[in-house]
Design a protein around this motif. Structure first.
Motif, PDB file in Angstrom:
ATOM      1  N   ARG A 149       7.970 103.667  52.546  1.00 18.05           N
ATOM      2  CA  ARG A 149       9.178 104.221  53.165  1.00 18.05           C
ATOM      3  C   ARG A 149       8.836 105.414  54.043  1.00 18.05           C
ATOM      4  N   LYS A 206       7.574 104.060  57.360  1.00 18.10           N
ATOM      5  CA  LYS A 206       8.684 103.570  58.184  1.00 18.10           C
ATOM      6  C   LYS A 206       9.467 104.731  58.778  1.00 18.10           C
ATOM      7  N   LEU A 262       8.346  95.239  51.518  1.00 13.92           N
ATOM      8  CA  LEU A 262       8.270  96.498  52.274  1.00 13.92           C
ATOM      9  C   LEU A 262       7.106  96.482  53.257  1.00 13.92           C
TER      10      LEU A 262
END
Length: 327
Positions: free
Chosen positions: A36, A39, A78
């Motif tokens: 995360r 990203k 992911l």
């Protein structure tokens, strides 16, 4: 970008990718957090082109090393989302590249490639090629991929090899054929309209289902307890045997008829319908699905030696629509 070293960059080894549902939860959460964070950094640098190429390369290297710690489907998802985001961002950076005084236009580049290869009535540019590979000037719509090959060989040290490249550049546009449509529009009187049907054209019969259910109820009251196959089977008509089973299901649904196994035979008999008090005391309905195919019908006729149907043969129902009858 401050991340520890997750391994050497490069393609991941398939032998190292092992699904482990019992992976340590703390490690799984750490891997997800790092994905995360990567990203989020890509989103933050979306409009920043300074050092974007180096940043994307470093991001892919970190993601590749991070993938070695992936052991579940959620983390793999992911990883794929990160690669998709990085690919989209890299494509945007490529479109924003400056070539001379203007931006790099992919569509214009492809259009010039098509013209250079002789498509869309393009004019071929003079070039020096071996004598044995001279190109003919014709109006063929096929693209001349060899011209790109000779251009690329001047800038490449690879050994030329034979290969096939099929893609959207070699697809011919389909021409819309409007001849048939214009022909139909000129002869509208030749078209046939569907038959118009009103309520008066349809002959409605009475409710056959209700009438036949009542008929089966009266017959079962006179026969008493009986084998279900002896009751519903019509040895001369498989279709009506299926209909008899269908009508009988209504009596069982309403609680007027019961089915029980006695001496190994399924038998049916009339009974008093249960009341609300019976259901209140714990009485429950039991439903079942009974299959009656043609093989079972023939077997029942043979085993139980059924010569005549207990339920009388019914005439086939017919419906009149307009001037025609349908059975």
């Amino acid at each position: 970008m401050a991340y520890e070293n997750f391994g050497n960059a490069g393609p991941s080894n398939a032998n190292d990718i092992v699904y482990d549902p019992d992976q340590d939860p703390d490690e799984r959460r750490a891997v997800r957090k790092k994905y995360r964070d990567l990203k989020a950094e890509i989103d933050e640098r979306q409009n920043n082109t300074d050092g974007a190429a180096e940043f994307m390369l470093e991001t892919v290297k970190v993601a590749d090393g991070l993938f070695a710690r992936v052991r579940g489907t959620g983390e793999a998802t992911l990883d794929s989302e990160l690669l998709v985001k990085a690919s989209v961002q890299s494509a945007m950076l490529a479109r924003a590249m400056k070539s001379g005084s203007g931006a790099f236009d992919v569509d214009d580049y492809i259009s010039k490639l098509v013209i250079f290869m002789g498509g869309r009535h393009g004019v071929k540019e003079p070039e020096v090629v071996p004598a044995e590979d001279e190109y003919e000037d014709d109006d063929d719509t096929q693209l001349d991929w060899g011209r790109i090959g000779w251009k690329a060989m001047a800038r490449s040290h690879r050994v030329p090899a034979m290969d096939f490249m099929l893609g959207p550049l070699s697809v011919e546009q389909k021409k819309r054929n409007v001849g048939k449509r214009s022909k139909l529009e000129k002869h509208k009187e030749d078209r046939k309209k569907p038959q118009e049907i009103t309520e008066d054209d349809i002959t409605r019969s009475g409710n056959e289902t209700t009438k036949n259910v009542l008929a089966l109820e009266q017959i079962l009251e006179t026969t008493g307890k009986i084998n279900i196959f002896r009751f519903i089977i019509n040895p001369n008509d498989f279709g009506q045997s299926v209909e008899n089973l269908f009508y009988l299901s209504f009596l069982i649904r309403d609680g007027k008829c019961a089915l029980d196994i006695e001496d190994g035979e399924p038998k049916i008999f009339m009974c008093e319908p249960p009341t609300a008090e019976d259901y209140g005391e714990g009485l429950k309905k039991h439903q079942m699905v009974m299959e009656l195919d043609m093989a079972t019908w023939r077997r029942a006729v043979e085993v139980f030696d059924i010569r005549q149907s207990i339920i009388p043969q019914r005439p086939k129902a017919e419906t009149r629509i307009g001037d025609k009858w349908y059975g």
